[in-house]
Design a protein around this motif. Structure first.
Motif, PDB file in Angstrom:
ATOM      1  N   UNK A 204       0.851  -1.207   0.000  1.00 12.76           N
ATOM      2  CA  UNK A 204       0.000   0.000   0.000  1.00 12.76           C
ATOM      3  C   UNK A 204       0.884   1.255   0.000  1.00 12.76           C
ATOM      4  N   UNK A 205       0.447   2.267  -0.703  1.00 15.76           N
ATOM      5  CA  UNK A 205       1.209   3.517  -0.756  1.00 15.76           C
ATOM      6  C   UNK A 205       0.830   4.385   0.441  1.00 15.76           C
TER       7      UNK A 205
ATOM      8  N   UNK B 232       8.054  20.825  -9.197  1.00 20.71           N
ATOM      9  CA  UNK B 232       9.236  20.527  -9.998  1.00 20.71           C
ATOM     10  C   UNK B 232       8.932  20.525 -11.484  1.00 20.71           C
ATOM     11  N   UNK B 233       7.794  19.939 -11.871  1.00 21.94           N
ATOM     12  CA  UNK B 233       7.446  19.869 -13.288  1.00 21.94           C
ATOM     13  C   UNK B 233       7.162  21.262 -13.834  1.00 21.94           C
TER      14      UNK B 233
ATOM     15  N   UNK C  22      -0.005   7.513   2.552  1.00 19.74           N
ATOM     16  CA  UNK C  22      -0.708   8.728   2.102  1.00 19.74           C
ATOM     17  C   UNK C  22       0.158   9.981   2.211  1.00 19.74           C
TER      18      UNK C  22
ATOM     19  N   UNK D  30       3.472  10.090   1.975  1.00 17.94           N
ATOM     20  CA  UNK D  30       4.400  10.001   0.842  1.00 17.94           C
ATOM     21  C   UNK D  30       3.718  10.450  -0.440  1.00 17.94           C
ATOM     22  N   UNK D  31       2.501   9.947  -0.663  1.00 16.86           N
ATOM     23  CA  UNK D  31       1.770  10.255  -1.885  1.00 16.86           C
ATOM     24  C   UNK D  31       1.616  11.767  -2.071  1.00 16.86           C
ATOM     25  N   UNK D  32       1.171  12.448  -1.000  1.00 11.41           N
ATOM     26  CA  UNK D  32       0.932  13.895  -1.132  1.00 11.41           C
ATOM     27  C   UNK D  32       2.235  14.668  -1.271  1.00 11.41           C
ATOM     28  N   UNK D  33       3.278  14.219  -0.588  1.00  9.94           N
ATOM     29  CA  UNK D  33       4.586  14.872  -0.777  1.00  9.94           C
ATOM     30  C   UNK D  33       5.024  14.736  -2.238  1.00  9.94           C
ATOM     31  N   UNK D  34       4.851  13.522  -2.792  1.00  3.80           N
ATOM     32  CA  UNK D  34       5.260  13.275  -4.183  1.00  3.80           C
ATOM     33  C   UNK D  34       4.426  14.122  -5.153  1.00  3.80           C
ATOM     34  N   UNK D  35       3.110  14.163  -4.931  1.00  5.25           N
ATOM     35  CA  UNK D  35       2.246  14.933  -5.843  1.00  5.25           C
ATOM     36  C   UNK D  35       2.652  16.405  -5.839  1.00  5.25           C
TER      37      UNK D  35
ATOM     38  N   UNK E 130       5.521  17.849  -4.744  1.00  2.80           N
ATOM     39  CA  UNK E 130       6.897  18.066  -5.228  1.00  2.80           C
ATOM     40  C   UNK E 130       6.973  17.912  -6.744  1.00  2.80           C
ATOM     41  N   UNK E 131       6.268  16.907  -7.280  1.00  3.23           N
ATOM     42  CA  UNK E 131       6.278  16.713  -8.739  1.00  3.23           C
ATOM     43  C   UNK E 131       5.582  17.865  -9.448  1.00  3.23           C
ATOM     44  N   UNK E 132       4.510  18.374  -8.843  1.00  7.49           N
ATOM     45  CA  UNK E 132       3.788  19.505  -9.426  1.00  7.49           C
ATOM     46  C   UNK E 132       4.696  20.721  -9.517  1.00  7.49           C
TER      47      UNK E 132
END
Lengths: 108, 239
Positions: free
Chosen positions: A1-2, A17-18, A4, A6-11, A13-15
């Protein structure tokens, strides 16, 4: 399971960064002229990056666990060939898809 | 002679990128499906697509998170997949760099493979286009793409497990990219750039975190630039 958090940090940071990657030249360089040598290289961005992105997926598809597979290989060749001959993106996509599903069906 | 209006330019943008509708729909649905199967809620999946709008990077992030990779590795690897966006940004700059800042910021958010490829091709074909019309064209190009990216991420996530297996949707991405690349081989230098990039990417497939892609892309671009210089010198001697 992912996880939560981590998921929001990734979303987030990717937003950020992109967006930065997409804004770095159009936003910060703006209307200043760029040197010829840089423009000469940029002309080949797409024809270098996209084939480099696709080649491993064609030769070692993830869906087959990295095994080279005739249907996907043939579909890629047909797409490229039709695209080169017709210069028509949609014709290339459709003939590639047709080849893929046809061969997957017949090769089982 | 007919004048080129903003409306006709916007509509031409929509028309020119409309073939990608057929690709965005399965690609977005697939992301929605894969994300919900990995345990994301519909809201989380949709937010992911709206905040990041970058399919390949989203798939990369999802895969690494499922493998319980360290958060920093997930972020860096996915951004490496997206590094090509910086190159697109650079390639767009000579054409739209003089536009107002808010338009450039909006265009930056909307810079994806399709909008970059279609727009730069049109800008090259019509060097006399004004900056304002270039922006109008760009926003036309993203119109059939970005809303569908959001919409079908949602539908894919919502339909979840009902989606049939064995559709080989994984291959929607390579086929699209190949179809997009084919019409771009206009000169020997383009072909050289692509062949070198492919060779390096296959040799560098073992480099972790998608960094092999960046190496291959940069080497390919250098090969293309050198081939162009070589062709110019040859032409210069012949004259």
């Amino acid at each position: 399971m992912i996880d939560k958090t981590t998921l929001w940090i990734v979303i987030i940071a990717l937003g950020i960064g992109s967006f930065f990657l997409r804004f770095v030249f159009t936003g910060f360089v703006g209307s200043r002229a760029m040197p010829d040598w840089l423009l000469r290289h940029l002309r080949y961005t797409a024809v270098a990056i996209l084939p480099a992105l696709v080649a491993p997926q064609v030769i070692w598809p993830q869906a087959t666990g990295g095994e080279t597979e005739p249907a996907r290989l043939a579909a890629a060749c047909v797409t490229l060939l039709v695209g080169l001959l017709s210069k028509n993106v949609i014709a290339a996509i459709l003939s590639g898809a047709f080849t893929l599903y046809g061969l997957l069906y017949f090769l089982g | 002679m007919a004048t080129t209006t903003a409306k006709s330019t916007y509509l031409k943008g929509i028309f020119d990128s409309s073939p990608f509708i057929l690709v965005i729909i399965p690609f977005a649905s697939l992301f929605g499906l894969v994300a919900t199967e990995a345990g994301l809620s519909v809201v989380e999946t949709l937010t992911f697509s709206i905040v990041v709008i970058a399919g390949a990077a989203q798939f990369t992030a999802l895969q690494l998170m499922q493998e319980q990779a360290p958060t920093l590795v997930v972020i860096i690897s996915s951004l490496a997949v997206n590094l090509r966006m910086a190159m697109y940004s650079a390639a767009l700059t000579p054409y739209i760099g003089a536009a107002p800042l808010w338009q450039r910021a909006l265009a930056a958010y909307l810079t994806v493979d399709q909008s970059y490829v279609v727009s730069v091709a049109e800008y090259e074909r019509r060097p006399d286009m004004s900056i304002a019309l270039r922006m109008v064209y760009f926003f036309g190009v993203v119109t059939p793409i970005v809303p569908l990216w959001y919409g079908f991420t949602f539908i894919g996530a919502y339909l979840g497990a009902w989606f049939p297996d064995g559709w080989a949707l994984d291959f929607a991405i390579p086929i699209t990219f190949l179809a997009m690349i084919a019409p771009m081989f206009r000169t020997l230098a383009h072909v050289v750039a692509a062949l070198v990039a492919v060779a390096v990417s296959l040799l560098a497939a073992g480099i972790p975190y998608s960094l092999g892609l960046m190496v291959a892309g940069i080497v390919g671009m250098m090969a293309g630039a050198q081939a162009e210089l070589w062709q110019e010198r040859k032409r210069g001697r012949a004259e």
